[in-house]
Write a protein that holds these residues in place. Sequence first.
Motif, PDB file in Angstrom:
ATOM      1  N   GLU A  83       0.840  -1.192   0.000  1.00 57.15           N
ATOM      2  CA  GLU A  83       0.000   0.000   0.000  1.00 57.15           C
ATOM      3  C   GLU A  83       0.881   1.249   0.000  1.00 57.15           C
ATOM      4  O   GLU A  83       1.835   1.352   0.780  1.00 57.15           O
ATOM      5  CB  GLU A  83      -0.911   0.014   1.221  1.00 57.15           C
ATOM      6  CG  GLU A  83      -1.869   1.197   1.251  1.00 57.15           C
ATOM      7  CD  GLU A  83      -2.842   1.123   2.409  1.00 57.15           C
ATOM      8  OE1 GLU A  83      -3.514   2.125   2.692  1.00 57.15           O
ATOM      9  OE2 GLU A  83      -2.922   0.049   3.050  1.00 57.15           O
ATOM     10  N   THR A  95       5.858   0.780  -4.958  1.00 61.24           N
ATOM     11  CA  THR A  95       4.406   0.911  -4.787  1.00 61.24           C
ATOM     12  C   THR A  95       3.814   1.634  -5.991  1.00 61.24           C
ATOM     13  O   THR A  95       4.471   2.458  -6.621  1.00 61.24           O
ATOM     14  CB  THR A  95       4.057   1.692  -3.510  1.00 61.24           C
ATOM     15  OG1 THR A  95       4.633   3.021  -3.582  1.00 61.24           O
ATOM     16  CG2 THR A  95       4.582   0.981  -2.274  1.00 61.24           C
ATOM     17  N   SER A 107      -0.120   3.359  -7.379  1.00 62.04           N
ATOM     18  CA  SER A 107      -1.516   3.695  -7.113  1.00 62.04           C
ATOM     19  C   SER A 107      -2.157   4.240  -8.370  1.00 62.04           C
ATOM     20  O   SER A 107      -1.471   4.791  -9.251  1.00 62.04           O
ATOM     21  CB  SER A 107      -1.622   4.731  -5.983  1.00 62.04           C
ATOM     22  OG  SER A 107      -1.019   5.960  -6.364  1.00 62.04           O
ATOM     23  N   TYR A 122      -4.560   0.296  -5.619  1.00 58.55           N
ATOM     24  CA  TYR A 122      -3.113   0.173  -5.573  1.00 58.55           C
ATOM     25  C   TYR A 122      -2.723  -1.233  -6.017  1.00 58.55           C
ATOM     26  O   TYR A 122      -3.556  -2.148  -6.024  1.00 58.55           O
ATOM     27  CB  TYR A 122      -2.552   0.505  -4.190  1.00 58.55           C
ATOM     28  CG  TYR A 122      -2.856  -0.489  -3.091  1.00 58.55           C
ATOM     29  CD1 TYR A 122      -1.964  -1.517  -2.781  1.00 58.55           C
ATOM     30  CD2 TYR A 122      -4.025  -0.395  -2.342  1.00 58.55           C
ATOM     31  CE1 TYR A 122      -2.226  -2.430  -1.770  1.00 58.55           C
ATOM     32  CE2 TYR A 122      -4.303  -1.291  -1.327  1.00 58.55           C
ATOM     33  CZ  TYR A 122      -3.397  -2.305  -1.044  1.00 58.55           C
ATOM     34  OH  TYR A 122      -3.669  -3.202  -0.047  1.00 58.55           O
ATOM     35  N   ARG A 148      -0.971  -4.751  -5.796  1.00 54.48           N
ATOM     36  CA  ARG A 148      -0.487  -5.735  -4.840  1.00 54.48           C
ATOM     37  C   ARG A 148       0.236  -6.843  -5.610  1.00 54.48           C
ATOM     38  O   ARG A 148      -0.322  -7.428  -6.550  1.00 54.48           O
ATOM     39  CB  ARG A 148      -1.634  -6.316  -4.029  1.00 54.48           C
ATOM     40  CG  ARG A 148      -1.210  -7.360  -2.996  1.00 54.48           C
ATOM     41  CD  ARG A 148      -2.405  -7.861  -2.225  1.00 54.48           C
ATOM     42  NE  ARG A 148      -2.969  -6.822  -1.367  1.00 54.48           N
ATOM     43  CZ  ARG A 148      -4.177  -6.888  -0.808  1.00 54.48           C
ATOM     44  NH1 ARG A 148      -4.956  -7.943  -1.060  1.00 54.48           N
ATOM     45  NH2 ARG A 148      -4.609  -5.915  -0.034  1.00 54.48           N
ATOM     46  N   TRP A 200      -8.224   0.509  -2.870  1.00 54.04           N
ATOM     47  CA  TRP A 200      -7.450   1.210  -1.850  1.00 54.04           C
ATOM     48  C   TRP A 200      -8.431   1.755  -0.813  1.00 54.04           C
ATOM     49  O   TRP A 200      -8.968   2.845  -0.946  1.00 54.04           O
ATOM     50  CB  TRP A 200      -6.647   2.335  -2.491  1.00 54.04           C
ATOM     51  CG  TRP A 200      -5.630   2.961  -1.597  1.00 54.04           C
ATOM     52  CD1 TRP A 200      -5.377   2.658  -0.295  1.00 54.04           C
ATOM     53  CD2 TRP A 200      -4.716   4.009  -1.955  1.00 54.04           C
ATOM     54  NE1 TRP A 200      -4.370   3.440   0.196  1.00 54.04           N
ATOM     55  CE2 TRP A 200      -3.937   4.274  -0.805  1.00 54.04           C
ATOM     56  CE3 TRP A 200      -4.473   4.724  -3.117  1.00 54.04           C
ATOM     57  CZ2 TRP A 200      -2.946   5.261  -0.797  1.00 54.04           C
ATOM     58  CZ3 TRP A 200      -3.488   5.697  -3.112  1.00 54.04           C
ATOM     59  CH2 TRP A 200      -2.736   5.952  -1.966  1.00 54.04           C
TER      60      TRP A 200
END
Length: 533
Positions: free
Chosen positions: A85, A474, A476, A519, A521, A529
């Motif tokens: 995240e 990460t 998003s 987001y 994974r 999210w």
Amino acid sequence: MRKWSRGAARTAGRRDAGEGPLSYLVVALLCAALALALVLSGIGGRVVSSIAAAVCQIGKSAGLVQDCRPPGGGGRGQAQRDPDEPTTGCVPFMESHYLEETVGIPLRYVDVRTNSRGTLQLIERIGPDGRRTWEVVDFTWGEGGVGTPDGLRAGPVGGGVWGGLTITNGKVYGGFTSKKEAREFFDDLRDHRIGNEVKFTLRTNPLTGGFVWLGSRLPWVGDDIDRFMGGSEPDREPTEEYMDGGLTGGFRADLDLSVGPAQLKLPFKGRGWLLTGSRVNNTNGQTTHYFTQRGEFEAAVQVDVSRLVRTLPASVRRQVQQGLDEGVDVVLDMIERQLRGQYGNGFVLLPEQRAQMRAQIKINPSVGFNYKHRGGTQWGVTYDRDGDIVGINQIQNGQDIVYVRVDGRASGQNGVGDRGQLTVGGQWILFAQRTVTEKNLDYSSAEDRAVIDRYLRDGDTDAVERAWEGGAGTMSRLTYDNTGDTTKLEGRGSTPRRRLGFVEIGREAERHSLQSAHYYRKGQGWVPWQGCR
């Protein structure tokens, strides 16, 4: 962690007399050494957190501490954070207002083109801890360049191209914990910065901005001039500042497909930027050096209503013309009131003067639809206040908008052949969607560090993209619904011998409301999210 109690330590010492305290100390030191080795190796994460929790439990048994938090640093009952995240937080809402002007000065073979834009943004943010804050962004750009002469045509096709240099200066005022306080600051700064078209143009246009700047540096009256022109800074200190510059260029074209009384035009225009700049965070001392490439393209369908009106029965045409004349009278009333304020109540436009103006001014209304696409990619490298690398990030921005548009064009010609044309119009959003994808690599991670070093050494962006696709760092993706409107004013003039140039002024208000947030994974793909709501 709570402070340990001297009384509890003495009690535990009496209870665990002998080898107990020494054994606890040895195990604690071994666990601490193992945790330090893992941190230095770059593994860290949940493993280190678990070892820290074990050390705390040993200390609790020895009477050194009274309470321990569960692994992950959370409180009692708090869910463990997903390592995939993003920790950068998210933006659930943004409101944007801008005022833009363009001035074209014709020379013999080219037009000198100058442009400036002032933008104010109100942004809501949700941090990784779930706290909501608001910030206000204030930035202005200025552009200068040359282009082909305005009004070039070859049969049904008209248009031209232009290119030049641009520079942008921006400030971010963050840290608002109250939406009301942020809104009041935003509204006041918007009225101050972009409240008046004339003052904004004089202050920001590259042709005149230098003179205004010199006036603001005059003794005794400089501060008053700066405040009056909208250049003075607010009392609040900015939390971030940035500046960038680079190349800009664009084109404008239209295709006239008129047949008989039906006048149909297909206007096109687009422009782009290649920029490099730096952004400084005044709170933590971090600096981000970035490179941006972005552009926008717009296509429209425009129907001239005035030609269709000419095909209507005479009685209907008279009614339409009467409505247009009344519209001219409304404008003339506004002009009369302005002149009365300057020259006294004795100033009056006589009926014959009004009739002459109505005869010279021909209003040609048109309606249509516009499609606009905006897109861009920014690469950034962030360093801390000591110059050490923090990480790299990429932000991709895409937006599609469909407008309905209404324009009114007024043209006039006096007895010696001078010509002028004024176009006033508006656009209202029928449909719009914006998607922002942000990707980050953290230099404190051993996996990310190798990719970052390769990028900085070789400029291998493909390797970075493959790393993100493989689950490194990460990512998003936020999707927004947009509402808003745009108004514009364009003026062009010419004489039988030469062109007089053009002025274009546009305003836009737009609101971006979050539709969905996801987001990435690793091993699963894009997931909702939940923390971005």
